[in-house]
Enzyme design. Structure first.
Site, PDB file in Angstrom:
ATOM      1  CG  ASN A   9       2.860  -1.983  -4.961  1.00  0.00           C
ATOM      2  OD1 ASN A   9       1.881  -2.258  -5.642  1.00  0.00           O
ATOM      3  ND2 ASN A   9       3.609  -0.767  -5.444  1.00  0.00           N
ATOM      4  CE  LYS A  11       6.265  -2.610  -7.650  1.00  0.00           C
ATOM      5  NZ  LYS A  11       7.146  -2.091  -8.126  1.00  0.00           N
ATOM      6  CG  HIS A 100       4.816   2.931  -6.426  1.00  0.00           C
ATOM      7  ND1 HIS A 100       5.585   2.916  -7.717  1.00  0.00           N
ATOM      8  CD2 HIS A 100       5.193   2.285  -5.735  1.00  0.00           C
ATOM      9  CE1 HIS A 100       6.503   1.916  -7.422  1.00  0.00           C
ATOM     10  NE2 HIS A 100       6.261   1.257  -6.061  1.00  0.00           N
ATOM     11  CD  GLU A 102       6.430   0.769 -10.415  1.00  0.00           C
ATOM     12  OE1 GLU A 102       5.350   0.196 -10.122  1.00  0.00           O
ATOM     13  OE2 GLU A 102       7.603  -0.039  -9.969  1.00  0.00           O
ATOM     14  CD  GLU A 172       8.111   1.865  -2.501  1.00  0.00           C
ATOM     15  OE1 GLU A 172       8.241   0.762  -2.258  1.00  0.00           O
ATOM     16  OE2 GLU A 172       7.491   2.254  -3.650  1.00  0.00           O
ATOM     17  N   GLY A 178      12.701  -2.996  -7.843  1.00  0.00           N
ATOM     18  CA  GLY A 178      12.784  -3.774  -8.912  1.00  0.00           C
ATOM     19  C   GLY A 178      14.296  -4.035  -9.368  1.00  0.00           C
ATOM     20  CB  SER A 218      15.445  -4.674  -4.168  1.00  0.00           C
ATOM     21  OG  SER A 218      15.257  -4.317  -5.309  1.00  0.00           O
TER      22      SER A 218
HETATM   23  P1  PGA Z   1      10.104  -4.278  -5.397  1.00  0.00           P
HETATM   24  O1  PGA Z   1       9.158  -2.981  -5.443  1.00  0.00           O
HETATM   25  O2  PGA Z   1      10.222  -4.670  -4.098  1.00  0.00           O
HETATM   26  O3  PGA Z   1       9.982  -5.067  -6.383  1.00  0.00           O
HETATM   27  O4  PGA Z   1      11.500  -3.533  -5.572  1.00  0.00           O
HETATM   28  C1  PGA Z   1       8.779  -2.295  -4.402  1.00  0.00           C
HETATM   29  C2  PGA Z   1       7.701  -1.151  -4.653  1.00  0.00           C
HETATM   30  O5  PGA Z   1       7.725  -0.567  -5.698  1.00  0.00           O
HETATM   31  O6  PGA Z   1       6.832  -0.914  -3.937  1.00  0.00           O
END
Ligand code: PGA
Length: 257
Positions: A9, A11, A100, A102, A172, A178, A218
């Site tokens: 992903n 983003k 997601h 976010e 997630e 992140g 992560s």
């Molecule tokens: P990350 O993000 O691997 O940077 O923690 C995962 C995601 O939001 O899908």
């Protein structure tokens, strides 16, 4: 046996030119093993909407599938700034990430809105990657199961068993995204088992046995093998570590798959 999925992903990163460069580097790294990898795993990347067309061109002839990161539930109309399922399909996308964290937390997407998007994706034969996960606060308050129950049930509402079996669910935990803090394989497995139970309750055990549940938050080349080794963890949705060809290539080659 469920095929594992390694999904990147991106983003809000990478212009069309940068997307091409990353895909070229990724293909250079994994194409020599593509046939072997394709036997037991699916690989996909999710560039931002503006880079989908360029990405589709670079992916031609590979086994890497193209996903979008979001979409509107209507096919067309007066929805400034939005993109629809038919538009994504026209660019070559086969999957779409929906709900997601976010989107949920920064852009206020509700369970109901996410469900509309899931249903629209299914209607247009895009595979939804439905994201669910609890925040740090919910985690600390012991509400993980409650949140996962609500988001999963609501996300899959209105689907028939066949569509639900084809859907992908990504667990997630928001506190792991992140942050460099990963759920342990045991923590993730527990929630993945809960998700499968929720699917079984609503759609039956056959469907629950088929649906693929990814872990995200992560994931790195260093922890992916341990996570994926778990029977209940069918793959990874990778953010930061998918933006570098060498680290994502290493994730795609995970030994445990
Ligand atoms: P990350 O993000 O691997 O940077 O923690 C995962 C995601 O939001 O899908």
């Amino acid at each position: 046996m469920r095929r594992k999925i390694l999904a990147g992903n991106w983003k809000m990163n990478l212009t069309p030119l940068e997307a091409r460069q990353l895909i070229r580097a990724l293909r250079a790294a994994i194409d020599p093993e593509a046939a072997a990898l394709a036997r037991d795993r699916d690989v996909l990347v999710a560039p931002p909407a503006v880079s989908l067309a360029a990405a589709a061109q670079e992916l031609a002839g590979s086994n890497i599938a193209l996903a979008a990161q979001n979409m509107h539930y209507e096919d067309q109309g007066a929805f400034t700034g939005e993109v629809s399922a038919p538009m994504l399909k026209a660019l070559g996308a086969t999957h779409v990430i929906l709900g997601h964290s976010e989107r949920r937390h920064l852009f206020g997407e509700s369970d109901e809105l996410i469900n509309r998007k899931v249903r629209a994706a299914v209607k247009h034969r895009l595979v939804p990657i439905l994201c669910v996960g609890e925040t740090q606060q919910e985690h600390d308050a012991g509400k993980t199961t409650e949140v996962i129950l609500r988001q999963t049930r609501s996300g899959l509402e209105g689907l028939d068993g066949r569509a639900a079996a084809r859907a992908i669910i990504a667990y997630e935990p928001v506190w792991a995204i992140g942050t460099g803090r990963t759920a342990t394989p045991a923590q993730a497995s527990l929630v993945h088992g809960t998700i499968r139970e929720i699917v079984a309750e609503r759609f039956g055990t056959e469907c629950a046995g088929a649906v693929r549940v990814l872990y995200g938050g992560s994931v790195t080349p260093d922890n992916v093998d341990g996570l994926i080794a778990s029977h209940d963890i069918d793959g990874a949705l990778v953010g930061g570590a998918s933006l570098k060809a060498d680290s994502f290539a290493r994730i795609v080659r995970t030994r445990a798959a």
